[in-house]
Structure formats: C-alpha cells, structure tokens
Motif scaffolding. Sequence first.
Motif, short mmCIF file in Angstrom:
data_model
loop_
_atom_site.label_atom_id
_atom_site.label_comp_id
_atom_site.label_asym_id
_atom_site.label_seq_id
_atom_site.Cartn_x
_atom_site.Cartn_y
_atom_site.Cartn_z
N ILE A 216 39.93 28.88 37.73
CA ILE A 216 40.97 29.82 37.32
C ILE A 216 40.36 31.21 37.12
O ILE A 216 40.93 32.22 37.55
N LEU A 217 39.20 31.25 36.48
CA LEU A 217 38.52 32.51 36.19
C LEU A 217 38.19 33.27 37.47
O LEU A 217 38.40 34.49 37.56
N SER A 218 37.68 32.57 38.47
CA SER A 218 37.27 33.23 39.72
C SER A 218 38.46 33.67 40.55
O SER A 218 38.32 34.49 41.45
N THR A 219 39.63 33.13 40.27
CA THR A 219 40.84 33.53 41.01
C THR A 219 41.60 34.65 40.30
O THR A 219 41.95 35.66 40.91
N LEU A 220 41.84 34.47 39.00
CA LEU A 220 42.61 35.47 38.25
C LEU A 220 41.75 36.64 37.78
O LEU A 220 42.27 37.68 37.40
#
Length: 422
Positions: A216-220
């Motif tokens: 999630i972190l690397s996408t958002l």
Amino acid sequence: MKKYRELKKTGDGTFGVVIKAEDMQSHDLVAIKKMKHKYHNFEECTNLREVKALMKLQNHPNIVKLKELFLDNDTLCLVFEFVDKSIYQMYIQQKEMGKTIPEDQIKSLIYQVANGLSYMHKHGYFHRDLKPENLLVSNDGIVKVIDLGCAREIRSRPPYTDYIATRWYRAPEILLKQANYNSPVDIFALGCIMAELFLNRPLFQGNSELEQFNKILSTLGTFTQFEWSEGCRLVSQMGLALAQFQPLQLQQLIPNASTEALNLLTQMIRWDPNKRITATQIKIAPPIIFEEQGKSKDELKLPEMGKKPKSYSQKEEPQNQFKQKQYVQQQQVEDNDSNDLDDILDFITTENKPLPSKQSSQSSKNLEYGEYVPSIPQNRQPRNLQSSQIQEQQKKDNNSIYDFSHLQSFKPAKMPNTNSKY
C-alpha cells in the motif's frame, strides 16, 4: 431438513459449510449454511452476531436475504436465497478469456455494493470482511452482499479483532493495529475490489501484514503528519520506520480505467479513514461521475467531493445547485427508514462530514448542497416593475427553477445471464 433436498456442497469455511438445496414444496433453490459449532437451544442461535445482523438488514435488495433458520439436531442451519455466482467467479471467467469486465458493468457492481453498504452503515453495522468472494451476482445482475459473520455494530466498543478482513482488502488502520476502526474499512476494501475488477488481479497482494502494508505504501506514497496524523502515531507506537515512496500514477497502473473511475478509486483508498468517501456519497456520485461516459479522458474531469466542475458558469450555478439538491432529496426519500440506531450516526465522523460552505466568488469551485436561494441581478428593480412585468418575470423565474427535465434516475446496468454454477 425434510423440507429441503440437498443438491451439492458449494463452500466450506471456518464457521460453516454451504449446501445448495431445493425447497421440496416451492421447488425454489436455496443456499443452506450449516454452522460447525453445536447449539443446544434456539435462544443461543438468535443471539449470534450474524443472525442479529441478518435480521436487522433484511429489507435491502443488495444484502442477501435470510429466509429462515432452524436447528437440525444440534446443527444450526441458516437458509438463504440462492444466488448464482460471485464477483470473483465473474472476473476469473473474463480473465480466462483474456478480457476484463467492461467499465459500465464495474460501475454497476460498485454502485450496488455501495448501496448495500450505505444501508448497512445507516443501520449501525459495518461488514469488516468485504472481498470478491463475499459479493454474489444473480443472473439478472443484482449484487448481494453475503457473509455477515464478521459484521460489528458501529456503536460496539473497541478493541475489535485486527485479523478480520482478508489481508489483500485490509485497510491500513487495521494493519497498524488501530483499536477503534470503523465503517471506512469497508470503503477501502471496496476500492481494492474495484481496482481488482479492472486489473484481473488484487491491487495490493502481500504475503504478510508487513508486506501488505508496504504494498500500500509503495502505491499510495508515504503519508505525512498532515495527511494522516493518527497513522503517524500508530507507526511510532509500533516502532516502525516508514520507507519513503512517491505515489504511483493510478492511470499508468490501471490504464483501462477512465479518469472518472480513477478519481473515485482515489477517494476510496485514501490513507486517512476520515477523508475517504462514504458509501452514501458513492450512491449520489454515479450520475455526476458517469453522465458523460462517451467522452475521452481529456474531456472529462471528475471533481473531488465538494468541488464544482470547471464548466459551471456564474449564470448556470444556481440551477445546477438546485439539480444537486433535488437529487440528494430524492436519495433521502428513498433511504427514509426510521430506526432507533439512526441516532448513533450523529456521533460517527465519517458518516456526518460537514457540508462545504457557500462561496460567493465567481471563481469558487465548491458544490453547494444547502438551500437554493435564487440570486437577484444587480440591475433588477422589483419595486419599479409594472404588474404585467412582474407577472412575466415571475413566469420566467418559475420556469427556470421548477424545470425537472434535467433529472435522470440512475439504474445499474444489468449484466448478461450466465450459466455458471453457484
């Protein structure tokens, strides 16, 4: 079980098995969920959280209907309406043919799920385990939210179980062990499902909780104190150090989705649960988001919730405000279902966000949901008009204010019949 003829087993879960059966009297197909836990009296059964939720949420077309429940020896049997297949089976079928579900069909699915969630949240429950397997679709395209075994009352006291939602659809506040998460976890899960329907694969596919959070972190992108202060506190409390990522462009990640769909998705998977769009707002959004579906991505720009489209002019503004007001009122009439749990919504931040304040400037881009008040141009002099002129002017005003020709009801597109088994 003499009333039903069992046909085949269609599912086996932690708490029960599901049997496809036929009602011997009506010959209707039903799905019977046999609970694995043993019960010795009927009062025990009626006190189950799932049974209470199902009894409370019976009157909505997008929530599976519980037809009856009974004890067969010590086995509790829940009898549901039979629905053909799940959204998961739908998109896997498309994937096997090298295709994806068309966007208008995805729009219909997401709208219907949001419709069911809005009803659920309004009546004091949130699902906590939304995933494609828990969303069934009938042959005539009606979506049914199922499996309320994990549902909790919004007014119930935390802490809740953190390991509840299936990992790939788990909201970041659950991954960070927040004790008092609430209905926005359903919206995050719905956003993940929406992206999965476009991609034919899960959006965030981690093999552990930590890997899931990093996906999630690397996408958002890495959130800041301003973007989600509670998230920063939770990270610090867990003794984690956030890796620094820039947000990915969703249009590159999901190139087959329209700008409107990507903007809606962005609002569903925001870090801060208090800033996510609500199920009720999604219900109101479809006519705004998809009304000009035939245009290219460059021509269409979806405003953020609370923003006014740039194409509005000063002259058009009052009537457009009135259009929005009429549509909201129409939705309110449809949702008018008195319930004692409705009072608790006054205390839920995410379902009672303050409405945008009015802006008088021509450059203002805020949609105004308040009362419509016709503006009087500066050059109008009502007191000096003759009676015939006043009547003529009133006639013009009435025609412009009470023209209902612009109102369009939104009907989810029906999907083609399939012969797939339950």
